[in-house]
Every structure is written in C-alpha cells, then in structure tokens.
Design an enzyme around this catalytic site. Sequence first.
Site, short mmCIF file in Angstrom:
data_model
loop_
_atom_site.label_atom_id
_atom_site.label_comp_id
_atom_site.label_asym_id
_atom_site.label_seq_id
_atom_site.Cartn_x
_atom_site.Cartn_y
_atom_site.Cartn_z
N HIS A 161 0.83 -1.22 0.00
CA HIS A 161 0.00 0.00 0.00
C HIS A 161 0.86 1.27 0.00
O HIS A 161 0.55 2.23 0.68
CB HIS A 161 -0.95 0.02 1.21
CG HIS A 161 -2.04 -1.01 1.11
ND1 HIS A 161 -3.37 -0.69 1.20
CD2 HIS A 161 -2.00 -2.34 0.91
CE1 HIS A 161 -4.11 -1.79 1.06
NE2 HIS A 161 -3.29 -2.81 0.89
N ALA B 22 -3.17 -5.40 -4.15
CA ALA B 22 -4.52 -5.80 -3.78
C ALA B 22 -5.55 -4.99 -4.56
O ALA B 22 -6.59 -5.49 -4.93
CB ALA B 22 -4.74 -5.62 -2.28
N ASP C 263 -0.70 -3.93 5.88
CA ASP C 263 -1.85 -4.44 5.16
C ASP C 263 -1.47 -5.03 3.79
O ASP C 263 -0.72 -4.41 3.04
CB ASP C 263 -2.82 -3.26 4.96
CG ASP C 263 -4.27 -3.71 4.90
OD1 ASP C 263 -4.53 -4.88 5.19
OD2 ASP C 263 -5.12 -2.88 4.58
N GLU C 264 -2.01 -6.20 3.52
CA GLU C 264 -1.99 -6.82 2.19
C GLU C 264 -0.69 -6.73 1.39
O GLU C 264 -0.69 -6.24 0.25
CB GLU C 264 -3.13 -6.22 1.34
CG GLU C 264 -4.48 -6.42 1.98
CD GLU C 264 -5.62 -5.77 1.18
OE1 GLU C 264 -6.63 -6.46 1.02
OE2 GLU C 264 -5.49 -4.63 0.72
N PRO C 265 0.42 -7.23 1.93
CA PRO C 265 1.63 -7.27 1.09
C PRO C 265 1.46 -8.32 -0.01
O PRO C 265 0.81 -9.34 0.20
CB PRO C 265 2.72 -7.70 2.07
CG PRO C 265 2.02 -8.36 3.19
CD PRO C 265 0.63 -7.81 3.24
#
Length: 613
Positions: A283, A323, A362-364
Amino acid sequence: MKRSLLTLTLLSVAFGQPVFLWPKPQSIQWGDVQLNLGRSFNIRGPDIAVLEDAMRRYTHLIARERWDPVQVSDADNVNPVHASKHLNSLDIEIIDKEAALTFGTDESYTLHISPENTIGTLKAQTVWGALRGLETFSQLVQAKYNDSEGEDEDEDEYAYEDDNDLGFQGLFIPQTPIIINDEPRFSHRGLMLDTSRNYYPVKDLLRTLDAMAYNKMNVFHWHITDSQSFPLVLDSVPELAKKGAYRLHGKKLVYTKQDVRVIVKHAHSRGIRVIPEIDMPGHTGSWAKAFKQFISGIYPLFSTCSDRFFLDPSNSWEKRYAAEPGSGQLNPILKGTYTLVKQVIDEVTALFPDEWYHGGGDEPVYRCWEDAKSVRDYMARNNVTGLDLLNIFLEKELEIINSVTENHLAIPKDVVIQVWKNPVKKAVKAGYKVIASSSNFWYLDCGHGQWSGNDTAVNEQSPPVIKKPLQKALEKYEGSDNYNPSNWGGSGGDWCSPFKSWQRMYIYDITYGLSKEETKYVLGGECALWSEQSDETTLDARLWPRAAATAEVLWSGNYDEDGNKRSVDDAMPRMFDWRYRLLKRGIRAEPLQPLWCGSHPHMCDAAFPAGYL
Ligand SMILES: *[C@@H]1O[C@H](CO)[C@@H](O)[C@H](O)[C@H]1NC(C)=O
Ligand SMILES: *[C@@H]1O[C@H](CO)[C@@H](O)[C@H](O)[C@H]1NC(C)=O
Ligand SMILES: *[C@@H]1O[C@H](CO)[C@@H](O)[C@H](O)[C@H]1NC(C)=O
C-alpha cells in the site's frame, strides 16, 4: 424526609425509556419529577484546562441545542410532578486531576441530579471521565415549548437546521431524581478513517471528532497514507506529499503539520487519542512518485513494481501486483529503505503524541517484490520466500517503532493486532491482544457497488451460471459469506457487500465464543471507513448514525446488567432519536426510518407490538 422521598420516587425499570441516552449508561435510576434549569444555569469544576474548555463547550451546547425529542416515548410521563426548585449548577469533582489520556484511562463517572437540590453533581476519577459525564448530562436536558406553533418563515430550510424558537419556554430535566453510574465496557473504542483513497478537508475531520465525542468514542485511528495518495506533509521527506498527494483543480489535498496539530488538539480536548498509521510495506504506491525524482539522489529504487496495472496481463488474480489499483511496495532488501522508513516514523511519532503507533502491514503482495530483479536475486541467493521478506521488513519496522515510541514493544506478543478478516479468537489463541474490526460487521464502506471499471459482472440482466464448486468455495471463505462473483442478486459487485446496517453493526459481539480469560485480551474495537467511494460529500452519512452502533456496543457492552444481550428493539427508539440529535448538532447523519415512526412508538415494528390490542 429527603431520604424517604428519594426512595419513593426512584423507579428504574417501570418507566421503560423516559429519556433517550446514547450510548446507554451501565446503570440508571430515574424518578418522575421534572426539574427546570435556572436561567443562569452554569457548570463548575476544578481548574483544569481540558475541563474548562469542555465546560464552556457543554454550557454553550446545552443552551443552544434546546432539544425536543423526535422519538415519542411510550413511557411518557404526561402529568409530571414539578420540582419547586431549579437546577442552578452542575458541580464537577475530579479525584485524579493529572491523569493522562492513554489506553486504559479511567473514564468512569457518576451523575446525581436531585429535584431537591439546586446543585447537581458529576464525580469522576479523571477529567476524561468527566467529559463522558458531561456528554450524558447534556443528553438529559430537554427544551419546553408551548403550543404556539408559529409558521416557519424560511420554507426552504429543514426544521432541524433552523432553530425555530417560537414558544420556547426553557430547559428542564425530566424524570429526576437521576442517579447514573457509568463506565466503558472496553477501553479502546475507535473509528478508523482512510484519508488516502479520497481526501477529507480538515473541517470534516474536526466535525467527525465532535461526533465521536458525542458517542463517547476515544480513538481516532487515522489511516493517513496508502497507495493512492500521500497527503501528509513531512519536513524530513517533503517529496512524499509533494509528489504523492492528490492535486485537484490546482489545489493540493494535503495535511500540513499545523493541520495535524489542530486535529490532535481538537481530539485531545474531547478525550480522543489520535493513532496515526502510515501503511507499509504494501500500500505504498504513492511513495514511488517521490522516489522517481530521486533516482540519482538518496532514495533510489525504494519501491518495487510501481505503476503497473495491478493485475498481471493474464488477468490472473494470483499473479496480481497489488490488492487494488495503485501498485508499489517498499523494497525490503535495501538498507536505504529502512533509513527512509525511519525518517518517516521518527517524524510522524514526534508529530502525534499518542503512545501508540499503527505500523500498517496491510496486504503485502509477494509478486510485487519478485518483479524486481535485484529482489529475485536476493531471494535466490539467500533462499528466502516472500513471507520471509515480509518478516524481515516488519521486524525492522518494529525495531524502528520501538526506538521512537515509549512502548518498548520488545517482542511481537506485545504488539496489539487489529483483525479485520481473521476471527478474534484465532489471534487471542495465538496470545495477542486484539482490536476487533471485522469487515463482516464493522466496515462502513461496504455495499456501495463495484468501483473498478470494465467488470463484466456488473453487466448482467439475467442470472449467470456460477459453477457449484466455485460457489461452494466462496461460501466457505471466512469474512465474505455474502460474496458473489456476480452482480446478480444485488451484491453490486463490491467485495464486502452487502451494506452493513446499523443493526448488523449493533449485534456484533467482539468477544463471541471466547472464555472469560480470553476476553481480557480483547482491548476493544474500531469500525472502519475505507474511502474508495467516500469523500467530504458523503462522510457524515457514511459514518453516522451507524458508527454510533459500534460506539454503544463498545461503551455499554453487548450485555445488560442482567447478562442479557442488548437488543436492537431496545436500541431502535434511542437510535432514532439520537440520529436527529446528531443532526441538530451539525452532523449530517442519514435517516433510518420515516419521520412518522418517531411519533408512533412501535407502530413501525416488524412484529405485532406487545400490549397493542
Ligand atoms: C408561547 O411562548 C411565546 C414566547 O416564547 C409567547 O410569546 C406566547 O405568548 C406563548 N403562548 C402561550 C399560549 O403561552
Ligand atoms: C531452502 O529453504 C528450504 C525451506 O526453508 C529448505 O527446505 C531448502 O533445503 C533450502 N535450500 C537450500 C539450497 O538451502
Ligand atoms: C474489458 O474487459 C474485457 C474482458 O473482460 C476485454 O475483453 C475488453 O477488451 C476490456 N475492454 C477494454 C476497453 O479494455
């Protein structure tokens, strides 16, 4: 004499809900005597800056609000006994005048209003508890109007926007004597707001803080940056906002350090901690723009896979680079990355006084790292996976956070985990302290439809065939039991649809299925607004009054004094009234029912009303 009258007039349950309070105090005892406020009513308390500020604010609010309930109570006392005295002041006593606002600060208070005393008392352990008590007190006060129903001259205005003071007779507190003993069920009662996907002007954030304080919420989790924009101006790395912030009609959509100070101060004076989050290592697409200008300078190649289409050319989900659109991830194998990360964290933690700092994480997406040849070579040379790289990154990030905060989060078990997808139980079982934010209950952005372009799923006029195994697999997928790979049936195509109604948010018990011992690991929760489809034009209605459901669950708890689960039907009339009260206080909360329902108690119920025949 005094004593016996008090006992005689204290009726706790018999009256139902004579006054609507939100969130509901832990214990209330009502009487049936109406007590007028004196014309020179004032609030007095010890000399503490935060308290003085709050006393001024609430004196003003009480005088200005002139609240006349919109929801008619089925327990209305039509012929109240009137007290012979007036309430001339509310006196505040605070035991620990120095207590700081941190996690676990004592926010308890007691409030006594007697019809036989011209002075009401609010006692609290800390100034922060006094703030909560002042809020409750303000909700007790109502305005009296006589029946001269004047014409509203300004026909274009809504009634709630226009103080129609015709017939205003003064302020009073119904149902005294009142004794309230109150404290929060959970210490961490938060709202997470994303200001990266879309930007909110400072004034909107300040208004949001006001609304949070009305709801006794005490944590503003500010998800400041993300892949799409980096709106925070930092002196140590000015390029991040300079290149990474949005620009609209020639105006830069940023938060300056002065803005942050204003926001933090506004929050603090209302008993709200501000926890900043700079998301990383994923992100971070917005960071890459700054680095591009620095290829030959001190920040070369700190981002991998930046500015790619977020999916692979094969459009395969597994091979995606991010993502969601806006690819780019911090390069975990470069020393310089950590120098940069340290600069950012140093400055952000200095800017935000809270002891807590949210490390993102968050969301690597490992594919994004593998996209860079240098990272691929490193992985091969050192025989490490993407997961290993993530561990390396997070460990170093934690080290940096620990070196600049008071936390001394020595080992990962001391880190508080915010869960949005996995069950709380899983994190607790693994020994973590938990902040609950289940996307299945507390995501305020769900249900607004697909925001990606060219999604064939939104073009369906008739039901598509979804293969059984796929449907089965999806139904099993934790956290998206409503997911449907199609717009058919009305999901609208967004990943977490449907819309989470206030009732859905209200019934969520964050300690569900935990033993008493395990419950201690649950510090509280946060509802969350991700801003892909929200900006200043929608903010209030997206948040309110739904976030108030989370606020009550976290303050009052899901269970009442008798251990029964608090019900939506108890909350409904209070929530209905509270929404109008928020409106009157300048929060553009969305409507929940036709206005008609407020003046027809229980007539809008879905079950035959008890005692109606
Ligand atoms: C109602 O109140 C207004 C002023 O607040 C006053 O002018 C008016 O005479 C009152 N009417 C009645 C019926 O008491
Ligand atoms: C690489 O790591 C894996 C798993 O950790 C291990 O099974 C494998 O033997 C390692 N290979 C080499 C060449 O070290
Ligand atoms: C939209 O997506 C479809 C595949 O789902 C593709 O065939 C089509 O070319 C896309 N349109 C554009 C303008 O890219």
